[in-house]
Motif scaffolding. Structure first.
Motif, PDB file in Angstrom:
ATOM      1  N   TYR A 119     -22.561  14.357  35.282  1.00 35.10           N
ATOM      2  CA  TYR A 119     -23.981  14.194  35.593  1.00 35.10           C
ATOM      3  C   TYR A 119     -24.790  15.119  34.698  1.00 35.10           C
ATOM      4  O   TYR A 119     -24.805  16.323  34.904  1.00 35.10           O
ATOM      5  CB  TYR A 119     -24.159  14.518  37.072  1.00 35.10           C
ATOM      6  N   PRO A 120     -25.462  14.583  33.656  1.00 30.52           N
ATOM      7  CA  PRO A 120     -26.183  15.448  32.723  1.00 30.52           C
ATOM      8  C   PRO A 120     -27.421  16.071  33.363  1.00 30.52           C
ATOM      9  O   PRO A 120     -28.117  15.431  34.155  1.00 30.52           O
ATOM     10  CB  PRO A 120     -26.573  14.505  31.586  1.00 30.52           C
ATOM     11  N   LEU A 121     -27.670  17.320  33.031  1.00 31.75           N
ATOM     12  CA  LEU A 121     -28.857  18.042  33.473  1.00 31.75           C
ATOM     13  C   LEU A 121     -29.795  18.110  32.279  1.00 31.75           C
ATOM     14  O   LEU A 121     -29.455  18.694  31.252  1.00 31.75           O
ATOM     15  CB  LEU A 121     -28.473  19.442  33.954  1.00 31.75           C
ATOM     16  N   LEU A 122     -30.949  17.476  32.408  1.00 29.32           N
ATOM     17  CA  LEU A 122     -31.898  17.380  31.304  1.00 29.32           C
ATOM     18  C   LEU A 122     -33.150  18.179  31.628  1.00 29.32           C
ATOM     19  O   LEU A 122     -33.565  18.255  32.782  1.00 29.32           O
ATOM     20  CB  LEU A 122     -32.276  15.922  31.059  1.00 29.32           C
ATOM     21  N   ASP A 123     -33.765  18.755  30.587  1.00 28.07           N
ATOM     22  CA  ASP A 123     -35.045  19.441  30.790  1.00 28.07           C
ATOM     23  C   ASP A 123     -36.177  18.416  30.675  1.00 28.07           C
ATOM     24  O   ASP A 123     -35.935  17.215  30.507  1.00 28.07           O
ATOM     25  CB  ASP A 123     -35.212  20.623  29.840  1.00 28.07           C
ATOM     26  N   SER A 124     -37.424  18.873  30.765  1.00 24.64           N
ATOM     27  CA  SER A 124     -38.563  17.959  30.759  1.00 24.64           C
ATOM     28  C   SER A 124     -38.741  17.224  29.433  1.00 24.64           C
ATOM     29  O   SER A 124     -39.390  16.180  29.379  1.00 24.64           O
ATOM     30  CB  SER A 124     -39.850  18.711  31.117  1.00 24.64           C
ATOM     31  N   ALA A 125     -38.133  17.743  28.362  1.00 27.09           N
ATOM     32  CA  ALA A 125     -38.195  17.069  27.064  1.00 27.09           C
ATOM     33  C   ALA A 125     -36.985  16.161  26.835  1.00 27.09           C
ATOM     34  O   ALA A 125     -36.842  15.562  25.776  1.00 27.09           O
ATOM     35  CB  ALA A 125     -38.275  18.104  25.943  1.00 27.09           C
ATOM     36  N   GLY A 126     -36.097  16.068  27.831  1.00 25.28           N
ATOM     37  CA  GLY A 126     -34.919  15.216  27.718  1.00 25.28           C
ATOM     38  C   GLY A 126     -33.734  15.868  27.032  1.00 25.28           C
ATOM     39  O   GLY A 126     -32.762  15.185  26.717  1.00 25.28           O
TER      40      GLY A 126
END
Length: 123
Positions: free
Chosen positions: A24-31
């Motif tokens: 499950y990838p954890l992405l920031d607000s910029a993807g």
């Protein structure tokens, strides 16, 4: 380090343990990929979340419990894939009592707290 989600449920003794290999990838607000939840295990009334994060602090929160700690495990696979990140020990293993309430994994990065609800199929 696969960004696609795969699901595997392993039952030990039929009832006591359920394990999901999430990727499950954890992405920031910029993807940007800033972490990953690799495995979630439910065992004897406890939830265990394992993965990695480019963060100084990670945690689990529910209505009943709160757990936070610095990632502290060496992950050579992450370091080899990402190169120099400034995070020498990005791996984590968080464990707390299971609850019927909603559980959220979170991480702090650059003064921002990113929250990721645990998939409903786990809780």
């Amino acid at each position: 380090m696969n960004k696609s989600q795969s699901l595997e449920i392993v039952s030990k003794d039929g009832i006591n343990q359920q394990q999901e290999n999430l990727d499950y990838p954890l992405l920031d607000s910029a993807g940007r990929h800033i972490g990953q939840i690799d495995v979630v295990t439910i065992n004897d009334g406890r939830i265990i979340v394992e993965g990695w994060a480019l963060s100084r602090l990670v945690g689990l929160t529910s209505a009943d419990h709160k757990l936070e700690r610095a990632p502290h495990m060496h992950r050579s696979d992450v370091l080899e894939h990402l190169g120099e990140t400034g995070f020498d020990t990005p791996g984590f293993r968080l464990e707390m009592p299971m609850t019927p309430n909603h559980i959220v994994f979170w991480l702090d990065l650059g003064g921002v707290r990113y929250a990721y609800p645990m998939p409903k199929r786990i809780i």
